[in-house]
Design a protein around this motif. Structure first.
Motif, PDB file in Angstrom:
ATOM      1  N   ASN A 284      41.253  29.315  24.452  1.00 50.74           N
ATOM      2  CA  ASN A 284      40.054  28.729  25.024  1.00 50.74           C
ATOM      3  C   ASN A 284      39.432  27.779  23.993  1.00 50.74           C
ATOM      4  OD1 ASN A 284      37.263  28.322  25.743  1.00 50.74           O
ATOM      5  ND2 ASN A 284      37.471  29.990  27.220  1.00 50.74           N
ATOM      6  N   PHE A 285      39.629  26.493  24.190  1.00 51.76           N
ATOM      7  CA  PHE A 285      39.207  25.508  23.191  1.00 51.76           C
ATOM      8  C   PHE A 285      37.686  25.448  23.051  1.00 51.76           C
ATOM      9  CE2 PHE A 285      43.216  23.197  24.807  1.00 51.76           C
ATOM     10  CZ  PHE A 285      44.025  24.056  24.088  1.00 51.76           C
ATOM     11  N   GLU A 286      36.967  25.618  24.142  1.00 54.70           N
ATOM     12  CA  GLU A 286      35.506  25.587  24.051  1.00 54.70           C
ATOM     13  C   GLU A 286      34.999  26.766  23.231  1.00 54.70           C
ATOM     14  OE1 GLU A 286      33.604  23.057  25.003  1.00 54.70           O
ATOM     15  OE2 GLU A 286      35.533  22.118  25.500  1.00 54.70           O
ATOM     16  N   SER A 287      35.690  27.883  23.331  1.00 54.91           N
ATOM     17  CA  SER A 287      35.295  29.060  22.563  1.00 54.91           C
ATOM     18  C   SER A 287      35.436  28.822  21.066  1.00 54.91           C
ATOM     19  CB  SER A 287      36.130  30.268  22.992  1.00 54.91           C
ATOM     20  OG  SER A 287      35.766  31.415  22.270  1.00 54.91           O
ATOM     21  N   VAL A 288      36.560  28.256  20.650  1.00 55.24           N
ATOM     22  CA  VAL A 288      36.731  28.043  19.209  1.00 55.24           C
ATOM     23  C   VAL A 288      35.847  26.910  18.695  1.00 55.24           C
ATOM     24  CG1 VAL A 288      38.993  29.111  18.965  1.00 55.24           C
ATOM     25  CG2 VAL A 288      38.855  26.703  19.623  1.00 55.24           C
ATOM     26  N   LYS A 289      35.472  25.996  19.574  1.00 58.65           N
ATOM     27  CA  LYS A 289      34.473  24.999  19.167  1.00 58.65           C
ATOM     28  C   LYS A 289      33.154  25.693  18.820  1.00 58.65           C
ATOM     29  CE  LYS A 289      36.081  20.967  21.799  1.00 58.65           C
ATOM     30  NZ  LYS A 289      35.727  20.042  22.905  1.00 58.65           N
ATOM     31  N   LYS A 290      32.779  26.691  19.615  1.00 60.07           N
ATOM     32  CA  LYS A 290      31.564  27.451  19.328  1.00 60.07           C
ATOM     33  C   LYS A 290      31.692  28.181  17.988  1.00 60.07           C
ATOM     34  CE  LYS A 290      30.482  28.368  24.204  1.00 60.07           C
ATOM     35  NZ  LYS A 290      30.374  29.418  25.248  1.00 60.07           N
ATOM     36  N   VAL A 291      32.857  28.777  17.762  1.00 59.87           N
ATOM     37  CA  VAL A 291      33.076  29.489  16.506  1.00 59.87           C
ATOM     38  C   VAL A 291      32.960  28.521  15.336  1.00 59.87           C
ATOM     39  CG1 VAL A 291      34.731  30.790  15.135  1.00 59.87           C
ATOM     40  CG2 VAL A 291      34.516  31.260  17.576  1.00 59.87           C
ATOM     41  N   ASN A 292      33.480  27.320  15.496  1.00 62.24           N
ATOM     42  CA  ASN A 292      33.418  26.331  14.424  1.00 62.24           C
ATOM     43  C   ASN A 292      31.977  25.995  14.060  1.00 62.24           C
ATOM     44  OD1 ASN A 292      34.502  24.313  12.621  1.00 62.24           O
ATOM     45  ND2 ASN A 292      33.875  22.791  14.125  1.00 62.24           N
ATOM     46  N   GLU A 293      31.110  25.978  15.063  1.00 62.83           N
ATOM     47  CA  GLU A 293      29.698  25.715  14.795  1.00 62.83           C
ATOM     48  C   GLU A 293      29.028  26.900  14.116  1.00 62.83           C
ATOM     49  OE1 GLU A 293      28.072  24.732  18.569  1.00 62.83           O
ATOM     50  OE2 GLU A 293      29.148  22.819  18.741  1.00 62.83           O
ATOM     51  N   LEU A 294      29.400  28.106  14.531  1.00 63.69           N
ATOM     52  CA  LEU A 294      28.796  29.321  13.989  1.00 63.69           C
ATOM     53  C   LEU A 294      29.322  29.662  12.593  1.00 63.69           C
ATOM     54  CD1 LEU A 294      29.038  31.467  17.232  1.00 63.69           C
ATOM     55  CD2 LEU A 294      26.900  30.699  16.168  1.00 63.69           C
ATOM     56  N   LEU A 295      30.591  29.338  12.360  1.00 60.58           N
ATOM     57  CA  LEU A 295      31.260  29.706  11.105  1.00 60.58           C
ATOM     58  C   LEU A 295      31.987  28.482  10.546  1.00 60.58           C
ATOM     59  CD1 LEU A 295      32.818  33.076  12.316  1.00 60.58           C
ATOM     60  CD2 LEU A 295      30.889  32.854  10.736  1.00 60.58           C
ATOM     61  N   PRO A 296      31.240  27.517  10.037  1.00 57.16           N
ATOM     62  CA  PRO A 296      31.860  26.252   9.625  1.00 57.16           C
ATOM     63  C   PRO A 296      32.835  26.382   8.454  1.00 57.16           C
ATOM     64  CG  PRO A 296      29.555  26.356   8.952  1.00 57.16           C
ATOM     65  CD  PRO A 296      29.778  27.504   9.873  1.00 57.16           C
ATOM     66  N   ARG A 297      32.806  27.503   7.738  1.00 57.68           N
ATOM     67  CA  ARG A 297      33.705  27.669   6.597  1.00 57.68           C
ATOM     68  C   ARG A 297      34.952  28.480   6.937  1.00 57.68           C
ATOM     69  NH1 ARG A 297      30.019  29.349   1.506  1.00 57.68           N
ATOM     70  NH2 ARG A 297      32.006  28.969   0.437  1.00 57.68           N
ATOM     71  N   ILE A 298      35.044  28.914   8.178  1.00 57.78           N
ATOM     72  CA  ILE A 298      36.211  29.689   8.611  1.00 57.78           C
ATOM     73  C   ILE A 298      37.215  28.754   9.288  1.00 57.78           C
ATOM     74  CG2 ILE A 298      37.007  31.446  10.259  1.00 57.78           C
ATOM     75  CD1 ILE A 298      35.663  32.698   7.924  1.00 57.78           C
ATOM     76  N   PRO A 299      38.478  28.786   8.904  1.00 57.33           N
ATOM     77  CA  PRO A 299      39.488  27.962   9.577  1.00 57.33           C
ATOM     78  C   PRO A 299      39.629  28.344  11.054  1.00 57.33           C
ATOM     79  CG  PRO A 299      40.313  28.745   7.467  1.00 57.33           C
ATOM     80  CD  PRO A 299      39.033  29.478   7.724  1.00 57.33           C
ATOM     81  N   ILE A 300      39.819  27.334  11.884  1.00 55.91           N
ATOM     82  CA  ILE A 300      39.912  27.494  13.327  1.00 55.91           C
ATOM     83  C   ILE A 300      41.320  27.125  13.783  1.00 55.91           C
ATOM     84  CG2 ILE A 300      39.084  26.591  15.552  1.00 55.91           C
ATOM     85  CD1 ILE A 300      37.075  28.364  14.038  1.00 55.91           C
ATOM     86  N   GLY A 301      41.844  27.895  14.750  1.00 55.96           N
ATOM     87  CA  GLY A 301      43.145  27.581  15.317  1.00 55.96           C
ATOM     88  C   GLY A 301      43.068  27.439  16.819  1.00 55.96           C
ATOM     89  N   VAL A 302      43.848  26.501  17.372  1.00 46.83           N
ATOM     90  CA  VAL A 302      43.971  26.381  18.817  1.00 46.83           C
ATOM     91  C   VAL A 302      45.372  26.836  19.220  1.00 46.83           C
ATOM     92  CG1 VAL A 302      42.259  24.561  19.072  1.00 46.83           C
ATOM     93  CG2 VAL A 302      44.638  23.932  18.644  1.00 46.83           C
ATOM     94  N   LEU A 303      45.428  27.653  20.252  1.00 44.37           N
ATOM     95  CA  LEU A 303      46.682  28.183  20.782  1.00 44.37           C
ATOM     96  C   LEU A 303      47.056  27.440  22.060  1.00 44.37           C
ATOM     97  CD1 LEU A 303      45.872  31.966  20.385  1.00 44.37           C
ATOM     98  CD2 LEU A 303      47.851  30.842  19.342  1.00 44.37           C
ATOM     99  N   THR A 304      48.345  27.163  22.222  1.00 42.38           N
ATOM    100  CA  THR A 304      48.777  26.532  23.450  1.00 42.38           C
ATOM    101  C   THR A 304      50.266  26.745  23.674  1.00 42.38           C
ATOM    102  OG1 THR A 304      48.770  24.473  24.737  1.00 42.38           O
ATOM    103  CG2 THR A 304      49.321  24.292  22.403  1.00 42.38           C
ATOM    104  N   SER A 305      50.649  26.706  24.950  1.00 40.97           N
ATOM    105  CA  SER A 305      52.068  26.646  25.308  1.00 40.97           C
ATOM    106  C   SER A 305      52.299  25.446  26.227  1.00 40.97           C
ATOM    107  CB  SER A 305      52.505  27.937  26.003  1.00 40.97           C
ATOM    108  OG  SER A 305      51.716  28.173  27.164  1.00 40.97           O
ATOM    109  N   ASN A 306      51.327  24.564  26.263  1.00 38.62           N
ATOM    110  CA  ASN A 306      51.320  23.430  27.180  1.00 38.62           C
ATOM    111  C   ASN A 306      51.701  22.143  26.438  1.00 38.62           C
ATOM    112  OD1 ASN A 306      50.798  21.452  29.070  1.00 38.62           O
ATOM    113  ND2 ASN A 306      48.837  22.306  29.717  1.00 38.62           N
TER     114      ASN A 306
END
Length: 276
Positions: free
Chosen positions: A179-201
């Protein structure tokens, strides 16, 4: 370029056995293997029931670099570890995770389905995992179906901040989701934590899509079926790292080493590091 080009280490990879895979193995040195993060998928889930203490402890014993965990939320608001949105497959119970209280979830047997020797394994809580493994092994947190659990991003962030684990270099935390919108939220909340996007598309592997991901993500984590050397090079050119899932054969690991990925998510950590 990725907004956190120098942050983080770790994440995910995979592939099916192909008749050509073994040919790649000969060119990979031990030193090159060590540069690739070994991520135990739901723990060492080829040898113990997924998302349980038994599987995570075994991953530590096998010297994996990370454990990958799936986080959801109980009916009464507690963060728990389970992959499916129902308990049917991996426990002796039935029902949706979000419709069961923590007390109900903790009464379930999450081990017997895998083997009688694991009878009595429980569904762990997120707090339990953070307290047990921080400082021992990296943790790749997947937010599983976060659209079902409004506000789960803030809840995960609070749990990490409470333990001073929101500074990724020291604590080896990565957070990912389909869920890309979800990890965008995490990026705002935790700017120092690396973020990953998952996909099979494959639609997510275009230059335009990858450029968009690179504005907030540090990791691009595709399924094995869409991993190519060209894709790896494109991801690296944008300042991101790449992981893939899920390795279940030694040949799959060898293929992904040859592709030049940065991490391999596997049910069998010994397929990535044969010493274990």
């Amino acid at each position: 370029m990725s907004k956190k080009w120098l942050i983080g280490t770790g994440v995910a990879l995979t592939l099916f056995l192909t008749p050509f895979s073994q040919a790649f193995a000969d060119g990979i040195t031990e030193g090159e293997r060590k540069k690739v993060d070994n991520v135990a998928h739901r723990g060492a889930s080829g040898y113990a029931p997924e998302n349980t203490i038994a599987a995570f402890d075994l991953a530590v014993d096998m010297k994996a670099d990370y454990i990958e965990i799936d986080v959801q939320r109980s009916k009464d608001g507690e963060l728990v570890l389970i992959h499916d949105t129902t308990v049917n497959r991996t426990t002796n119970g039935t029902g949706r995770v979000g419709e069961l209280t923590l007390e109900q979830l903790r009464k379930l047997d999450a081990g017997s389905w895998f083997g009688s020797e694991f009878a009595g394994e429980l569904i762990p809580t997120f707090d339990e995992i953070l307290d047990r493994y921080r400082g021992k092994i990296g943790i790749l947190v997947e937010l599983k179906a976060p659209e079902l659990y409004p506000g789960i991003e803030a809840q995960v962030a609070e749990a990490l901040k409470k333990r001073n684990m929101d500074k990724s270099k020291n604590n080896k935390i990565i957070i990912q989701s389909f869920n890309f919108e979800s990890v965008k939220k995490v990026n705002e909340l935790l700017p120092r934590i690396p973020i990953g996007v998952l996909t099979s598309n494959r639609a997510d592997t275009t230059v335009e899509a990858l450029q968009e991901f690179s504005t907030y993500a540090d990791w691009f984590n595709p399924s094995y079926g869409i991993v190519t050397k060209e894709l790896v090079e494109q991801v690296h050119s944008l300042g991101m790292k790449i992981g893939s899932w899920t390795v279940r054969t030694p040949e799959a690991a060898d293929f992904l080493f040859e592709m030049g990925v940065d991490a391999i998510i596997t049910d069998y950590p010994d397929y990535v590091d044969p010493r274990n």
